[in-house]
Design an enzyme around this catalytic site. Structure first.
Site, short mmCIF file in Angstrom:
data_model
loop_
_atom_site.label_atom_id
_atom_site.label_comp_id
_atom_site.label_asym_id
_atom_site.label_seq_id
_atom_site.Cartn_x
_atom_site.Cartn_y
_atom_site.Cartn_z
N GLY A 1 0.88 -1.48 0.13
CA GLY A 1 -0.02 -0.01 -0.54
C GLY A 1 0.74 1.39 -0.10
O GLY A 1 0.48 2.58 -0.67
N PHE A 2 1.92 1.66 1.16
CA PHE A 2 2.22 2.63 0.72
C PHE A 2 4.32 2.29 1.30
O PHE A 2 4.77 2.82 0.83
CB PHE A 2 2.91 3.31 1.81
N SER A 3 4.54 1.19 0.52
CA SER A 3 6.29 1.15 -0.33
C SER A 3 6.39 0.17 -1.52
O SER A 3 5.04 -0.47 -1.55
CB SER A 3 6.56 0.10 1.60
N VAL B 1 9.57 -2.60 -3.18
CA VAL B 1 10.74 -3.58 -3.48
C VAL B 1 11.23 -3.30 -4.22
O VAL B 1 10.82 -4.34 -5.10
CB VAL B 1 10.31 -4.59 -2.75
N LYS C 1 14.35 -0.97 -0.45
CA LYS C 1 12.20 -1.15 0.32
C LYS C 1 12.26 0.43 0.50
O LYS C 1 12.78 1.14 1.19
CB LYS C 1 12.10 -1.81 1.62
N ASP D 1 3.52 -8.76 13.60
CA ASP D 1 3.13 -9.03 12.37
C ASP D 1 3.50 -10.18 11.82
O ASP D 1 3.88 -9.97 10.15
CB ASP D 1 2.92 -7.82 11.84
#
Length: 305
Positions: A30-32, A34, A49, A148
């Protein structure tokens, strides 16, 4: 903090005065995203990343992930090779340069076995589990929890050793909740940062007067073990069907009938997935059970657990 320069026309970037050639995109969230890059100074491949930061809070979260990496030098935690924060117009990007492990994630390995109609043998499961436990205990010993843990956040190296990655959701291991407001704040945070089908029951409905501790990781580790044994997490299908994971995790785990795995391994799995967190063992207890099933390989350094 590292210094970075983007030279887009040549497809290279510079971090800490070392140049890296961009090869191709490995993945994105969503916000990154690689990228695979090659170090022009050493010929090695790395995973770069890039975390997109829209505001100050985003930058603080990215710096938190960098700081968590810098806490550890452990064979079962992915190391950070270099980092930088760069301006991208009105936004910033945090760059984390990480080792590239060509074998990919534990989830990719489980999927490859499923495609062949095969399952992971118990000896291999136990070896991977040993590594995951060592990495988690290193995190817990410093007073943090991963929060996580899931198969897509575990990389496998050439020796089949697991490395924990994606440390952005890590926070203090022991969180004291003393009001309804604090409970709701933590519950909302978990909904955003802890993957639903691997999230511990106590994070779905946080009590107004309780202590949440690192045993949330032990639950998630149980889900990962289940995935290695049966090809998917215990709540993956419930989530995919749109049913309530929050309701499902309140019930005792049902282990599918099988003849592939020993009763001792099934017992270990069930001990990780005790619904009441106060009855769930800490990672040290899991390691003791694990080593009763299979002692660590000869010559393995257990002092770094």
């Amino acid at each position: 903090m590292g210094h970075a320069l983007c030279i887009c026309s040549r497809g290279t970037i510079t971090i800490n005065n070392k140049r890296y050639l961009s090869i191709h995109r490995l993945g994105e969230g969503g916000f990154s995203y690689v990228d695979l890059v090659e170090g022009l100074h050493d010929g090695r491949f790395y995973a770069l990343k890039r975390i997109v930061c829209h505001d100050k809070d985003d930058r603080q979260e990215a710096m938190h992930e960098i700081e968590m990496h810098q806490l550890f030098d452990h064979p079962n935690i992915l190391p950070l090779c270099a980092h930088a924060v760069v301006e991208k117009g009105s936004k910033h990007e945090a760059w984390l340069l990480l080792p590239f492990l060509k074998r990919g994630t534990l989830w990719q390995e489980v999927e490859a076995l499923k495609d062949k109609g095969a399952f992971m043998p118990e000896e291999r499961i136990l070896a991977i589990l040993h590594g995951l436990c060592r990495g988690l205990q290193a995190i817990h010993n410093k007073g943090y929890a991963h929060r996580d843990l899931k198969p897509t956040n575990v990389l496998l190296d050439d020796d089949d050793q697991p490395l924990l990655m994606d440390l952005g959701s890590m926070n203090q291991a022991r969180i004291e909740v003393r009001s309804s407001r604090e409970a709701m704040t933590l519950q909302d945070w978990a909904a955003q940062r802890c993957t639903i089908s691997y999230r511990a029951p106590e994070l779905f409905t946080v009590e107004r007067d309780c202590v949440i501790d690192e045993r949330t990781d032990v639950w998630s580790l149980g889900c990962v073990l289940y995935c290695m044994m049966f090809g998917e997490g215990p709540y993956d299908m419930i989530f995919q069907k749109g049913d309530s994971v929050a309701l499902a995790v309140q019930n005792d785990l049902t282990v599918p009938q099988n003849t592939r795995y020993s009763p001792a391994l099934e017992c270990l799995l069930c001990s990780m997935m005790i619904v009441n967190p106060q009855q769930r063992p800490y990672i040290a207890g899991i390691i003791c059970q694990l080593e009763e099933i299979q002692p660590p390989p000869a010559g393995q350094d257990t002092t770094r657990i």
